[in-house]
Enzyme design. Structure first.
Site, short mmCIF file in Angstrom:
data_model
loop_
_atom_site.label_atom_id
_atom_site.label_comp_id
_atom_site.label_asym_id
_atom_site.label_seq_id
_atom_site.Cartn_x
_atom_site.Cartn_y
_atom_site.Cartn_z
N ALA A 264 -0.57 -5.49 -4.05
CA ALA A 264 0.55 -4.61 -4.38
C ALA A 264 0.77 -4.37 -5.86
O ALA A 264 1.36 -3.35 -6.24
CB ALA A 264 1.83 -5.21 -3.80
N ALA A 265 0.35 -5.30 -6.71
CA ALA A 265 0.72 -5.21 -8.13
C ALA A 265 -0.13 -4.16 -8.87
O ALA A 265 -1.29 -3.98 -8.52
CB ALA A 265 0.51 -6.57 -8.79
N PRO A 266 0.45 -3.43 -9.84
CA PRO A 266 1.78 -3.61 -10.44
C PRO A 266 2.93 -2.92 -9.71
O PRO A 266 4.04 -2.85 -10.23
CB PRO A 266 1.60 -3.02 -11.84
N ASP A 284 0.15 -10.14 -3.63
CA ASP A 284 -0.94 -9.97 -4.60
C ASP A 284 -1.38 -11.37 -5.02
O ASP A 284 -0.59 -12.31 -5.02
CB ASP A 284 -0.46 -9.17 -5.82
N CYS A 379 -9.30 3.52 -5.49
CA CYS A 379 -9.42 4.57 -6.50
C CYS A 379 -10.88 4.62 -6.96
O CYS A 379 -11.18 4.53 -8.14
CB CYS A 379 -8.48 4.32 -7.68
C1 LIG Z 1 -5.81 -1.37 -7.07
S1 LIG Z 1 -4.84 -2.69 -7.63
C2 LIG Z 1 -3.34 -2.42 -6.75
C3 LIG Z 1 -2.46 -1.33 -7.30
C4 LIG Z 1 -1.10 -1.28 -6.60
N1 LIG Z 1 -1.25 -1.14 -5.17
C5 LIG Z 1 -0.25 -0.14 -7.12
O1 LIG Z 1 -0.15 0.89 -6.48
O2 LIG Z 1 0.37 -0.32 -8.18
C6 LIG Z 1 -5.52 -4.03 -6.77
C7 LIG Z 1 -4.73 -5.33 -6.80
O3 LIG Z 1 -5.39 -6.26 -5.94
C8 LIG Z 1 -5.11 -7.55 -6.42
N2 LIG Z 1 -6.07 -8.44 -5.73
C9 LIG Z 1 -7.38 -8.63 -5.99
N3 LIG Z 1 -7.91 -9.50 -5.09
C10 LIG Z 1 -6.90 -9.84 -4.24
C11 LIG Z 1 -6.82 -10.69 -3.11
N4 LIG Z 1 -7.88 -11.37 -2.66
N5 LIG Z 1 -5.62 -10.83 -2.51
C12 LIG Z 1 -4.52 -10.17 -2.97
N6 LIG Z 1 -4.55 -9.35 -4.03
C13 LIG Z 1 -5.73 -9.18 -4.66
C14 LIG Z 1 -5.25 -7.42 -7.90
O4 LIG Z 1 -4.53 -8.46 -8.54
C15 LIG Z 1 -4.62 -6.03 -8.14
O5 LIG Z 1 -3.27 -6.16 -8.50
#
Ligand SMILES: C[S@@+](CC[C@H](N)C(=O)[O-])C[C@H]1O[C@@H](n2cnc3c(N)ncnc32)[C@H](O)[C@@H]1O
Length: 452
Positions: A264-266, A284, A379
């Protein structure tokens, strides 16, 4: 050649000369190219900790412009430099390459005054013990770039030469040369700034000299600090590319529903889900990024439960009406905003990420109640992180079916939806009057329903 390291100017003298912004650009480029650090990490860290970009705001913008032009046009610049470096780039020459790259970017693409660019590049070489003996070479090469470089750069196939071979080859194989040429051409131009507003897009567009896009996002030309724009402190909008705003909409009417936002982050998509009336659990694995999510939601006056966990292992004791999985990916759809990506990522990364995405998808599917909806998005322009993931998920998981997306229902244009009913956007889409106002991130999103 004699090694004559030049003593540094005082801070005040250097600032007057315009050195700090250029020195920072050389350091940032070296960190990206040699150490494979991401621009976001370097700029984010240094802005908060007084590191390499401990610079006044105006200098910071100039540094970003130099770094951006150097990376976006690296292929053209390398070809121009190669013409004037008769014996190639000397080995063990410290920051010589980054000094020449950034100097040529200023001369050819930022149209900075040649005298200042060349003089300061020579000084930067003289400060670096390993590059100091090449100061005359810097002077000679950049003088030639200033006089003959533009004609050479313009004679080159910019879309092709500025795209590293590994990406060009895979994109042409997947999307064909015409489309690849169209979106790599857009990657040469910095992206506009898109906002998702809580309400009244017309009002915010007028206030910030922007425009409302057909899907409701507000598009601006980036200038200055985002935090200084009207409505930021009041939490009236958040930064989100027009394409990034689409996946959450695929969940349809979610008012009153229980939604898990994995990865979910940021929090851009979390904010959309909460704003649409859902009760959201935001998961996240990155504690640092979850802090950013909390800050963002707090500024926006929105609330969600926040869980720090590896989403592939997360075992809540409930099933959800809907799950959004915005998975970690190679981000090749965002190169316009992140020109460092071609130099950080490799084909191997895509393979590793595809494995993680499959594990996350399996877990996401298991969190749905029967009848629940799953939206998967990345993305990325790589089919391994999009179309192929969904094809193999459907084989692995017979309780899921693909639910095709209707363009009009999510405010999308028809050509953003592939014939199979998944969302597939390219940076070359959404053409407006000029390249600076045009384009969108390359995104993939699919909607699935759990049948039983
Ligand atoms: C594409 S970004 C998300 C962007 C967010 N959904 C937004 O709209 O602002 C991907 C996220 O996946 C998290 N991430 C990576 N591996 C993960 C895992 N195994 N479990 C949970 N989160 C994970 C990263 O920390 C990152 O914040």
């Amino acid at each position: 050649m004699k090694n004559s390291v030049r003593p540094r100017e005082t801070r005040e003298q250097a600032a007057q000369l315009g050195l700090p912004a250029r020195r920072a650009a050389v350091e940032v480029l070296a960190a990206v190219i040699a150490k494979k650090q991401s621009l976001d990490d370097i700029l984010g860290r240094s802005l908060s900790s007084g590191g390499m970009l401990d610079l006044p705001v105006r200098d910071r913008a100039f540094t970003r412009a130099i770094v951006g032009a150097s990376l976006r046009r690296r292929g053209q610049i390398d070809a121009v430099l190669a013409r004037f470096l008769e014996r190639g780039m000397p080995p063990k020459s410290g920051s010589l390459y980054e000094i020449l790259l950034s100097g040529a970017a200023q001369l050819l693409f930022l149209k900075a005054p040649p005298h200042a660019v060349i003089d300061l590049a020579v000084r930067l070489a003289q400060y670096d013990p390993k590059a100091a003996r090449f100061d005359k070479l810097v002077n000679a090469v950049l003088r030639k770039v200033a006089t003959e470089g533009e004609a050479i750069a313009n004679s080159l196939d910019a879309a092709r030469i500025n795209t590293p071979d590994w990406l060009w080859t895979r994109w042409v194989a997947h999307w064909g040369e015409e489309r690849t040429r169209a979106f790599t051409t857009m990657q040469l131009v910095e992206a506009p700034l898109d906002l998702t507003v809580k309400s009244d897009p017309q009002h915010w567009a007028e206030l910030m000299e922007g425009r409302v896009l057909p899907s409701g996002s507000v598009r601006l030309q980036p200038k200055g600090r985002i935090e200084a724009l009207p409505g930021y402190d009041a939490g009236e909008w958040w930064v989100q590319d027009v394409a990034a705003a689409l996946p959450a909409r695929l969940l349809g009417d979610i008012a009153g529903l229980r939604v898990a936002d994995l990865c979910a982050a940021p929090g851009g998509k979390t904010a959309q889900l909460v704003q649409a009336g859902a009760s959201v659990v935001a998961v996240d694995s990155s504690i640092h990024r979850l802090e950013l999510l909390k800050q963002n939601l707090s500024r926006l006056g929105l609330e969600a439960s926040v869980v720090a966990s590896d989403a592939a292992q997360w075992q809540p004791d409930e099933r959800f009406d809907a799950v959004l999985l915005d998975a970690p990916c190679s981000s090749t759809g965002t190169i316009r905003r992140h020109p460092d990506i071609p130099y950080l990522k490799t084909a191997k990364d895509i393979e590793i990420l595809a494995g993680l995405q499959a594990r996350l998808l399996d877990r996401a599917a298991s969190l749905l109640r029967p009848g629940g909806r799953l939206v998967y998005s990345t993305c990325s322009l790589e089919p391994e992180e999009g179309e192929a993931q969904i094809a193999s998920l459907l084989v692995r998981n017979p309780s899921l079916r693909l639910d095709p997306v209707d363009a009009a229902a999510i405010g999308a244009e028809k050509d953003w939806i592939a014939p199979s009913g998944v969302l597939r956007t390219f940076p070359s889409q959404l053409q407006l009057e000029t390249p600076e106002w045009s384009g969108m991130d390359g995104f993939f999103a699919a909607r699935l329903v759990r049948t039983h």
